[in-house]
Design a protein around this motif. Sequence first.
Motif, PDB file in Angstrom:
ATOM      1  N   ARG A 128      -6.994   2.289  -6.661  1.00 34.78           N
ATOM      2  CA  ARG A 128      -7.002   3.291  -5.614  1.00 34.78           C
ATOM      3  C   ARG A 128      -8.240   3.372  -4.800  1.00 34.78           C
ATOM      4  O   ARG A 128      -9.353   2.986  -5.407  1.00 34.78           O
ATOM      5  N   GLY A 129      -7.787   3.429  -3.640  1.00 29.45           N
ATOM      6  CA  GLY A 129      -9.139   3.504  -2.697  1.00 29.45           C
ATOM      7  C   GLY A 129      -9.862   4.959  -2.601  1.00 29.45           C
ATOM      8  O   GLY A 129      -9.308   5.922  -3.324  1.00 29.45           O
ATOM      9  N   ALA A 130     -10.867   5.184  -1.909  1.00 25.18           N
ATOM     10  CA  ALA A 130     -11.683   6.664  -1.646  1.00 25.18           C
ATOM     11  C   ALA A 130     -10.735   7.364  -0.881  1.00 25.18           C
ATOM     12  O   ALA A 130      -9.881   7.070  -0.181  1.00 25.18           O
TER      13      ALA A 130
ATOM     14  N   THR B 168       0.764  -1.165  -0.020  1.00 22.81           N
ATOM     15  CA  THR B 168      -0.048   0.110  -0.035  1.00 22.81           C
ATOM     16  C   THR B 168       0.838   1.406  -0.154  1.00 22.81           C
ATOM     17  O   THR B 168       1.677   1.408   0.713  1.00 22.81           O
ATOM     18  N   LEU B 169       0.698   2.237  -0.987  1.00 27.57           N
ATOM     19  CA  LEU B 169       1.156   3.533  -0.927  1.00 27.57           C
ATOM     20  C   LEU B 169       0.093   4.615  -0.520  1.00 27.57           C
ATOM     21  O   LEU B 169      -0.836   4.493  -1.320  1.00 27.57           O
ATOM     22  N   THR B 170       0.402   5.182   0.489  1.00 26.21           N
ATOM     23  CA  THR B 170      -0.744   6.219   0.934  1.00 26.21           C
ATOM     24  C   THR B 170      -0.103   7.546   0.798  1.00 26.21           C
ATOM     25  O   THR B 170       0.904   7.891   1.148  1.00 26.21           O
ATOM     26  N   LEU B 171      -0.936   8.614   0.049  1.00 21.48           N
ATOM     27  CA  LEU B 171      -0.438   9.781  -0.236  1.00 21.48           C
ATOM     28  C   LEU B 171      -1.572  10.780   0.936  1.00 21.48           C
ATOM     29  O   LEU B 171      -2.602  10.514   1.067  1.00 21.48           O
ATOM     30  N   VAL B 172      -0.618  11.413   1.739  1.00 14.94           N
ATOM     31  CA  VAL B 172      -1.606  12.406   2.719  1.00 14.94           C
ATOM     32  C   VAL B 172      -0.999  13.813   2.733  1.00 14.94           C
ATOM     33  O   VAL B 172       0.033  14.199   2.553  1.00 14.94           O
TER      34      VAL B 172
ATOM     35  N   ALA C 162      -5.447   5.791  -0.264  1.00 13.98           N
ATOM     36  CA  ALA C 162      -4.351   4.545  -0.418  1.00 13.98           C
ATOM     37  C   ALA C 162      -4.486   3.833  -1.800  1.00 13.98           C
ATOM     38  O   ALA C 162      -5.687   3.806  -2.521  1.00 13.98           O
ATOM     39  N   TYR C 163      -3.306   3.653  -2.149  1.00 14.11           N
ATOM     40  CA  TYR C 163      -3.313   2.878  -3.553  1.00 14.11           C
ATOM     41  C   TYR C 163      -2.398   1.571  -3.120  1.00 14.11           C
ATOM     42  O   TYR C 163      -1.732   1.340  -2.378  1.00 14.11           O
ATOM     43  N   GLU C 164      -3.160   0.475  -4.017  1.00 12.44           N
ATOM     44  CA  GLU C 164      -2.557  -0.806  -3.989  1.00 12.44           C
ATOM     45  C   GLU C 164      -1.446  -0.870  -5.163  1.00 12.44           C
ATOM     46  O   GLU C 164      -1.874  -0.711  -6.352  1.00 12.44           O
TER      47      GLU C 164
END
Length: 332
Positions: A86-88, A53-57, A104-106
């Motif tokens: 890509r998640g919501a 998981t890659l998460t952009l904040v 969050a991106y898988e």
Amino acid sequence: MQRRMRGWTWIGGPLLVVLGLLHAGGPPARAQSGPRVEARVSADSVKVGERFTLTLVVTRAAGRDATFPSVDAGSAVFGDLHAVRRGAVRTRRSSTARRVDSVAYEVTTFALDSAHVPVLPVRLASGGDTTVVGTPPRTVPVVSVVGPDAKALRTPAALIPFSRPAWAWGLLALLTAAALGGGAYGWWRWRGRDADEADAPEAASAYEAASARLGRLERRHPSGPEAAEAFYVDLTEALRVYLVRRIGVRALEQTTAEVVAALRRRPTMHEETIRRLQAVLEQADLVKFADAQPSPAESRSVLEEAQAVLDALEATRRRHDAQATDDTPSSA
């Protein structure tokens, strides 16, 4: 009596300090900083093909809206990572004037040793004003999938030499002569074609001129800051000149956001093509204005995406021209 007064002083002193802080409203609040964006990965190291998981904040002002990269942006945005889904977008309030958005991106990667994650752009919009902020680049270690018994692997033994028959040497000589003759003929045709193109008037179409300019960039290797900036300046100029000559958009004097807005006002333009063009221009903006330093491999990927966007724009334009010709009533 004096002993009792000393005890009251020892207890009452700190109590007065606490009451003073409460009356003053506590420690002063820190000034709000500008927008911040960071990239987080779910694992310290991954295996080839393993999903993580890659998460952009992004932390931004409450009056701005954040737009994250689409999952199909490709290697031009995600570098060595391949985005699967890509998640919501999730939003929470950090204060009355600040919001925190995250998505969050898988992802997975097929890079060896390490996967390079480039500057990931996030657009912050407020009314007609758009700002692009980027994450710091980072590297994700990729562990080997070879087992612990890899030490037992051996290099292949040398091949046993066999004598070649005489006819094989003759065939090799004929093939060498044919290759040399074909190369000389091709060089002659290439020189003649260049001479014809140099003498021909400037009648090439906007698409051919832009495609030729992008093709010349394939021979460049932008490894330093100045070389990278010059590379992306030439790349965006090729696309912007095409948009002026072929589409009729004043792209040479407009920002990326203004170019995208002008294209979206044209009903013949496809949204997917506009988004891909926007990603290429924003990657170039990060190099030209934000001192981003992409690797030569990332620059080649952006160049390939620019050529693909140019092809899509030209295909759309030709379909529109053909349809306009078909709709024109023929004279009796």
